[in-house]
Design a protein around this motif. Structure first.
Motif, PDB file in Angstrom:
ATOM      1  N   PHE A   1       0.716  -1.141  -0.025  1.00  0.00           N
ATOM      2  CA  PHE A   1       0.120   0.132   0.131  1.00  0.00           C
ATOM      3  C   PHE A   1       0.927   1.270   0.086  1.00  0.00           C
ATOM      4  O   PHE A   1       2.057   1.410   0.370  1.00  0.00           O
ATOM      5  CB  PHE A   1      -0.947  -0.027   1.293  1.00  0.00           C
ATOM      6  N   SER A   2       0.156   2.534  -0.538  1.00  0.00           N
ATOM      7  CA  SER A   2       0.977   3.644  -0.261  1.00  0.00           C
ATOM      8  C   SER A   2       0.967   4.178   0.934  1.00  0.00           C
ATOM      9  O   SER A   2       0.140   3.843   1.948  1.00  0.00           O
ATOM     10  CB  SER A   2       0.418   4.489  -1.480  1.00  0.00           C
ATOM     11  N   ASP A   3       1.666   5.245   1.308  1.00  0.00           N
ATOM     12  CA  ASP A   3       1.881   6.087   2.589  1.00  0.00           C
ATOM     13  C   ASP A   3       0.432   6.157   3.059  1.00  0.00           C
ATOM     14  O   ASP A   3       0.028   6.159   4.289  1.00  0.00           O
ATOM     15  CB  ASP A   3       2.733   6.981   2.569  1.00  0.00           C
ATOM     16  N   ALA A   4      -0.360   7.098   1.978  1.00  0.00           N
ATOM     17  CA  ALA A   4      -1.724   7.611   2.255  1.00  0.00           C
ATOM     18  C   ALA A   4      -2.758   6.367   2.918  1.00  0.00           C
ATOM     19  O   ALA A   4      -3.412   6.472   3.684  1.00  0.00           O
ATOM     20  CB  ALA A   4      -2.320   8.324   1.150  1.00  0.00           C
ATOM     21  N   GLU A   5      -2.608   5.209   1.982  1.00  0.00           N
ATOM     22  CA  GLU A   5      -3.371   4.004   2.361  1.00  0.00           C
ATOM     23  C   GLU A   5      -2.945   3.291   3.755  1.00  0.00           C
ATOM     24  O   GLU A   5      -3.841   3.072   4.654  1.00  0.00           O
ATOM     25  CB  GLU A   5      -3.220   3.097   1.246  1.00  0.00           C
ATOM     26  N   ARG A   6      -1.791   3.443   4.158  1.00  0.00           N
ATOM     27  CA  ARG A   6      -1.360   3.030   5.405  1.00  0.00           C
ATOM     28  C   ARG A   6      -2.018   3.634   6.512  1.00  0.00           C
ATOM     29  O   ARG A   6      -2.512   3.440   7.762  1.00  0.00           O
ATOM     30  CB  ARG A   6       0.072   2.658   5.536  1.00  0.00           C
ATOM     31  N   ASP A   7      -1.835   5.243   6.235  1.00  0.00           N
ATOM     32  CA  ASP A   7      -2.252   6.099   7.188  1.00  0.00           C
ATOM     33  C   ASP A   7      -3.615   6.045   7.323  1.00  0.00           C
ATOM     34  O   ASP A   7      -4.275   5.859   8.641  1.00  0.00           O
ATOM     35  CB  ASP A   7      -2.285   7.610   7.067  1.00  0.00           C
ATOM     36  N   ALA A   8      -4.738   5.670   6.369  1.00  0.00           N
ATOM     37  CA  ALA A   8      -5.848   5.508   6.358  1.00  0.00           C
ATOM     38  C   ALA A   8      -6.387   4.238   7.213  1.00  0.00           C
ATOM     39  O   ALA A   8      -7.184   4.250   8.065  1.00  0.00           O
ATOM     40  CB  ALA A   8      -6.647   5.565   5.263  1.00  0.00           C
ATOM     41  N   PHE A   9      -5.641   3.186   6.890  1.00  0.00           N
ATOM     42  CA  PHE A   9      -5.571   2.041   7.513  1.00  0.00           C
ATOM     43  C   PHE A   9      -5.511   1.953   9.157  1.00  0.00           C
ATOM     44  O   PHE A   9      -6.224   1.716   9.904  1.00  0.00           O
ATOM     45  CB  PHE A   9      -4.812   0.801   7.195  1.00  0.00           C
ATOM     46  N   TYR A  10      -4.559   2.653   9.509  1.00  0.00           N
ATOM     47  CA  TYR A  10      -4.045   2.861  10.888  1.00  0.00           C
ATOM     48  C   TYR A  10      -5.020   3.568  11.770  1.00  0.00           C
ATOM     49  O   TYR A  10      -5.398   3.457  12.683  1.00  0.00           O
ATOM     50  CB  TYR A  10      -2.699   3.413  11.316  1.00  0.00           C
ATOM     51  N   SER A  11      -5.410   4.749  11.062  1.00  0.00           N
ATOM     52  CA  SER A  11      -6.334   5.745  11.523  1.00  0.00           C
ATOM     53  C   SER A  11      -7.725   5.101  11.699  1.00  0.00           C
ATOM     54  O   SER A  11      -8.279   5.163  12.941  1.00  0.00           O
ATOM     55  CB  SER A  11      -6.587   7.182  10.582  1.00  0.00           C
ATOM     56  N   TYR A  12      -8.058   4.162  10.805  1.00  0.00           N
ATOM     57  CA  TYR A  12      -9.275   3.250  11.183  1.00  0.00           C
ATOM     58  C   TYR A  12      -9.404   2.436  12.362  1.00  0.00           C
ATOM     59  O   TYR A  12     -10.438   2.288  13.098  1.00  0.00           O
ATOM     60  CB  TYR A  12      -9.844   2.434   9.692  1.00  0.00           C
ATOM     61  N   GLN A  13      -8.236   1.675  12.352  1.00  0.00           N
ATOM     62  CA  GLN A  13      -8.020   0.994  13.478  1.00  0.00           C
ATOM     63  C   GLN A  13      -7.882   1.601  14.886  1.00  0.00           C
ATOM     64  O   GLN A  13      -8.225   1.050  15.732  1.00  0.00           O
ATOM     65  CB  GLN A  13      -6.647  -0.066  13.228  1.00  0.00           C
ATOM     66  N   SER A  14      -7.361   2.847  14.804  1.00  0.00           N
ATOM     67  CA  SER A  14      -7.384   3.695  15.993  1.00  0.00           C
ATOM     68  C   SER A  14      -8.678   4.016  16.572  1.00  0.00           C
ATOM     69  O   SER A  14      -9.006   3.727  17.596  1.00  0.00           O
ATOM     70  CB  SER A  14      -6.490   4.850  15.898  1.00  0.00           C
ATOM     71  N   VAL A  15      -9.786   4.493  15.415  1.00  0.00           N
ATOM     72  CA  VAL A  15     -10.899   4.659  15.871  1.00  0.00           C
ATOM     73  C   VAL A  15     -11.645   3.578  16.230  1.00  0.00           C
ATOM     74  O   VAL A  15     -12.408   3.307  17.156  1.00  0.00           O
ATOM     75  CB  VAL A  15     -11.675   5.412  14.661  1.00  0.00           C
ATOM     76  N   ARG A  16     -11.208   2.318  15.788  1.00  0.00           N
ATOM     77  CA  ARG A  16     -12.069   1.285  16.127  1.00  0.00           C
ATOM     78  C   ARG A  16     -11.722   0.675  17.531  1.00  0.00           C
ATOM     79  O   ARG A  16     -12.450   0.224  18.589  1.00  0.00           O
ATOM     80  CB  ARG A  16     -11.576  -0.034  15.059  1.00  0.00           C
ATOM     81  N   SER A  17     -10.429   0.851  17.769  1.00  0.00           N
ATOM     82  CA  SER A  17      -9.833   0.497  18.879  1.00  0.00           C
ATOM     83  C   SER A  17     -10.310   1.532  20.138  1.00  0.00           C
ATOM     84  O   SER A  17     -10.883   1.141  21.474  1.00  0.00           O
ATOM     85  CB  SER A  17      -8.328   0.594  19.366  1.00  0.00           C
ATOM     86  N   ALA A  18     -10.697   2.718  19.837  1.00  0.00           N
ATOM     87  CA  ALA A  18     -11.006   3.682  20.740  1.00  0.00           C
ATOM     88  C   ALA A  18     -12.635   3.190  21.054  1.00  0.00           C
ATOM     89  O   ALA A  18     -12.969   3.417  22.195  1.00  0.00           O
ATOM     90  CB  ALA A  18     -11.056   5.022  20.301  1.00  0.00           C
TER      91      ALA A  18
END
Length: 302
Positions: free
Chosen positions: A250-267
């Motif tokens: 994945f590109s950097d933008a896609e990785r950022d999106a993936f991690y941000s989604y997982q962070s919201v999910r964890s929260a």
């Protein structure tokens, strides 16, 4: 009081003079207030250029908007007042409107169908004054908590957040959440179907997955986005392709999106487990109060 005098900076001006200095022609001033009034126990004068005032104006071209300006009569921001376009019908009791899903002992005197666009005339403390387009003489009032400020067809999550966001408040996170939530992106489903969704829709799906209330979800999303902002991750929602453990392609933008989604999910998972946090600002305090009331109602049902 038609000739009311307002103090701006070191001067006292009338309604008409105030509008003229702001270059707001053919307008009527409905409401004027200081954004940050000085403490009563101090005699310190605030420099005019640092003062912030807010006026609600009515004009033919723009039916209603908030104008924020400083003590030097320089307009800082203009925010249009949104329509109320509720998915629920409103019931009329005298001049008061309440959502149709709230029961009253007396039968309503009238009904306003769902998706009727009501125009906001003014917001005074916790009361919203609205009119029906084409019928300027019909004026109603409703509680701010019952007003569904709509943008297209929002989810319950967005509607609740918009109620907190309007009228404009000093809590910066409300505007930030609204801006983040309206971002859209393409999601690839397991059957390879590509669907465009907004972050609000993604957050709403997560909320339902964890079975938490709208208030609890907003609190979790807000905490997650603050952490991501401090970490310097761009929250480019929605999340990228699902069911992928290898992110190296994945590109950097896609990785950022993936991690941000997982962070919201964890929260959201954390809030679902704890349903409590430390109130540090007005929005969080309000959301926690909502969650406490919801928990009380659930306990009574059980």
């Amino acid at each position: 009081m038609k000739n009311r005098i307002y103090r701006i900076g070191y001067e006292w001006v009338s309604k008409r003079e105030l509008l003229e200095r702001l270059l707001l022609h053919e307008s009527v001033l409905v409401e004027h207030k200081r954004v940050f009034p000085p403490p009563e126990d101090t005699d310190a004068e605030v420099p005019p250029e640092d003062e912030r005032h807010m006026v609600l104006i009515r004009s033919q071209r723009r039916p209603g908007e908030w104008v924020t300006f400083n003590g030097l009569y320089e307009i800082q921001t203009r925010e249009p007042i949104p329509w109320i376009d509720s998915p629920l019908e409103y019931h009329q009791f005298g001049t008061e409107l309440i959502p149709g899903n709230i029961r009253r002992e007396k039968a309503p005197q009238g009904r306003i169908p769902a998706r009727t666009k009501l125009q906001v005339a003014a917001v005074r403390q916790d009361t919203v004054f609205v009119t029906v387009p084409g019928h300027p003489s019909r004026r109603y009032e409703m509680s701010l908590s019952h007003a569904r400020f709509a943008k297209d067809y929002p989810t319950e999550l967005e509607m609740k957040l918009q109620v907190y966001a309007f009228p404009p408040r000093p809590d910066i996170f409300v505007d930030w959440l609204l801006k983040e939530g309206r971002k859209t992106g393409i999601i690839t489903r397991p059957n390879q179907e590509r669907v465009e969704k907004s972050a609000f829709q993604v957050w709403d799906d997560l909320r339902k997955e964890y079975g938490i209330s709208v208030s609890a979800a907003l609190l979790a999303i807000k905490q997650a986005l603050i952490v991501l902002d401090r970490a310097g991750v761009e929250t480019d929602f929605p999340y990228p392709v699902q069911e992928r453990s290898d992110l190296s392609l994945f590109s950097d933008a896609e990785r950022d999106a993936f991690y941000s989604y997982q962070s919201v999910r964890s929260a959201m998972a954390a809030v679902a487990a704890l349903l409590t946090t430390d109130p540090k600002d007005p929005l969080q305090d309000t959301l926690l109060m909502d969650i406490m009331l919801e928990q009380q109602m659930n306990r009574r049902r059980d």
